[in-house]
Motif scaffolding. Structure first.
Motif, PDB file in Angstrom:
ATOM      1  N   VAL A   1     -57.255  -3.635 -22.202  1.00 40.59           N
ATOM      2  CA  VAL A   1     -57.260  -4.828 -23.049  1.00 40.59           C
ATOM      3  C   VAL A   1     -57.119  -4.433 -24.514  1.00 40.59           C
ATOM      4  O   VAL A   1     -56.392  -5.072 -25.281  1.00 40.59           O
ATOM      5  CB  VAL A   1     -58.539  -5.655 -22.826  1.00 40.59           C
ATOM      6  CG1 VAL A   1     -58.543  -6.878 -23.740  1.00 40.59           C
ATOM      7  CG2 VAL A   1     -58.668  -6.078 -21.371  1.00 40.59           C
ATOM      8  N   GLY A   2     -57.800  -3.381 -24.921  1.00 40.24           N
ATOM      9  CA  GLY A   2     -57.728  -2.946 -26.306  1.00 40.24           C
ATOM     10  C   GLY A   2     -56.324  -2.560 -26.725  1.00 40.24           C
ATOM     11  O   GLY A   2     -55.889  -2.877 -27.846  1.00 40.24           O
ATOM     12  N   ARG A   3     -55.607  -1.860 -25.852  1.00 41.81           N
ATOM     13  CA  ARG A   3     -54.234  -1.490 -26.193  1.00 41.81           C
ATOM     14  C   ARG A   3     -53.355  -2.732 -26.273  1.00 41.81           C
ATOM     15  O   ARG A   3     -52.484  -2.836 -27.153  1.00 41.81           O
ATOM     16  CB  ARG A   3     -53.678  -0.501 -25.155  1.00 41.81           C
ATOM     17  CG  ARG A   3     -52.243  -0.067 -25.447  1.00 41.81           C
ATOM     18  CD  ARG A   3     -51.949   1.319 -24.905  1.00 41.81           C
ATOM     19  NE  ARG A   3     -52.065   1.410 -23.462  1.00 41.81           N
ATOM     20  CZ  ARG A   3     -51.080   1.172 -22.583  1.00 41.81           C
ATOM     21  NH1 ARG A   3     -49.886   0.799 -23.030  1.00 41.81           N
ATOM     22  NH2 ARG A   3     -51.258   1.308 -21.300  1.00 41.81           N
ATOM     23  N   PHE A   4     -53.580  -3.685 -25.380  1.00 43.93           N
ATOM     24  CA  PHE A   4     -52.841  -4.941 -25.447  1.00 43.93           C
ATOM     25  C   PHE A   4     -53.106  -5.655 -26.770  1.00 43.93           C
ATOM     26  O   PHE A   4     -52.187  -6.149 -27.422  1.00 43.93           O
ATOM     27  CB  PHE A   4     -53.257  -5.829 -24.270  1.00 43.93           C
ATOM     28  CG  PHE A   4     -52.746  -7.237 -24.350  1.00 43.93           C
ATOM     29  CD1 PHE A   4     -51.399  -7.514 -24.238  1.00 43.93           C
ATOM     30  CD2 PHE A   4     -53.631  -8.300 -24.537  1.00 43.93           C
ATOM     31  CE1 PHE A   4     -50.921  -8.827 -24.304  1.00 43.93           C
ATOM     32  CE2 PHE A   4     -53.182  -9.599 -24.603  1.00 43.93           C
ATOM     33  CZ  PHE A   4     -51.818  -9.862 -24.490  1.00 43.93           C
ATOM     34  N   LEU A   5     -54.358  -5.691 -27.212  1.00 39.64           N
ATOM     35  CA  LEU A   5     -54.721  -6.392 -28.443  1.00 39.64           C
ATOM     36  C   LEU A   5     -54.073  -5.783 -29.672  1.00 39.64           C
ATOM     37  O   LEU A   5     -53.719  -6.500 -30.621  1.00 39.64           O
ATOM     38  CB  LEU A   5     -56.241  -6.382 -28.623  1.00 39.64           C
ATOM     39  CG  LEU A   5     -57.070  -7.214 -27.647  1.00 39.64           C
ATOM     40  CD1 LEU A   5     -58.555  -6.931 -27.838  1.00 39.64           C
ATOM     41  CD2 LEU A   5     -56.793  -8.705 -27.810  1.00 39.64           C
ATOM     42  N   THR A   6     -53.913  -4.472 -29.672  1.00 40.98           N
ATOM     43  CA  THR A   6     -53.456  -3.795 -30.885  1.00 40.98           C
ATOM     44  C   THR A   6     -51.979  -3.415 -30.867  1.00 40.98           C
ATOM     45  O   THR A   6     -51.364  -3.295 -31.933  1.00 40.98           O
ATOM     46  CB  THR A   6     -54.281  -2.516 -31.116  1.00 40.98           C
ATOM     47  OG1 THR A   6     -54.165  -1.660 -29.977  1.00 40.98           O
ATOM     48  CG2 THR A   6     -55.755  -2.848 -31.339  1.00 40.98           C
ATOM     49  N   SER A   7     -51.404  -3.240 -29.678  1.00 43.53           N
ATOM     50  CA  SER A   7     -50.049  -2.689 -29.593  1.00 43.53           C
ATOM     51  C   SER A   7     -48.978  -3.714 -29.260  1.00 43.53           C
ATOM     52  O   SER A   7     -47.791  -3.382 -29.277  1.00 43.53           O
ATOM     53  CB  SER A   7     -50.004  -1.568 -28.542  1.00 43.53           C
ATOM     54  OG  SER A   7     -50.930  -0.549 -28.860  1.00 43.53           O
TER      55      SER A   7
END
Length: 210
Positions: free
Chosen positions: A179-185
């Motif tokens: 989820v974190g990579r989706f939010l930032t990338s």
């Protein structure tokens, strides 16, 4: 006592603070930076959850305020005189909280807040009209669940979300996606998903307290 404009402004200030933290985190990435990309992703999940939690707190407070003060609402309509100044709000809180509070609690999802407002407030209350980005708020809830629950169902819902418009991530992009990579990338309306989520909350706060 805080006005509803005060509550809105406090929430908007918190969103601005989260936005500034996100910018600082982005500046700490790189070979010489203090953060790795997994660090950045994990911290961004925390920022997203903080915004969501504060959103639920904001609408909780608005509903309590409205129930305590609305002349045609359940509390004021049935009681013509209170003995002390703070009694309407205390009564509103008792009505809205779970009877076993604080051992058990009520969730403050917007749909549930609107349903309870329908029960206790007159027609045309602030929660009745659709939010300007209600569909996008529903998307944010699925992202929130993927962070908070870690269940197979929440994960499947998240992967289904990112597979479809407006994200349209391909199988190779979804493989191992956090989820974190989706939010930032990944982008949403020209912004990172994290920043767009803050914009959605901002728009809804301004809609509820104009």
């Amino acid at each position: 006592m805080a006005t509803q404009e005060d509550r809105r402004d406090d929430f908007l200030q918190s969103l601005s603070h989260l936005r500034s933290i996100a910018a600082k985190l982005g500046g700490m990435l790189g070979p010489q930076g203090a953060l790795t990309f997994p660090d950045h992703h994990k911290l961004s999940e925390g920022l997203f959850l903080s915004a969501w939690t504060q959103w639920e707190e904001f609408i909780r407070l608005l509903l309590i305020d409205d129930l305590a003060m609305e002349p045609s609402g359940f509390v004021q309509k049935d009681v013509t005189k209170f003995r002390v100044k703070g009694a309407p709000r205390r009564m509103a809180e008792r009505i809205l909280f779970h009877p076993d509070h604080p051992q058990r609690f009520v969730e403050w999802d917007f749909g549930q807040v609107r349903s309870r407002a329908d029960t206790f407030l007159p027609l045309g209350h602030r929660f009745a009209a659709p939010l300007p980005r209600q569909g996008d708020l529903d998307k944010l809830k699925r992202v929130r669940n993927a962070i908070a629950h870690k269940s197979d169902r929440a994960r499947e819902s998240f992967l289904s979300l990112v597979s479809n418009a407006p994200f349209n991530l391909q199988p190779n992009q979804r493989r191992g996606l956090t989820v974190g990579r989706f939010l930032t990338s990944h982008q949403w309306n020209g912004h990172s998903v994290l920043h767009e989520s803050l914009r959605i909350h901002h728009a809804h706060a301004m809609h509820l307290v104009a």
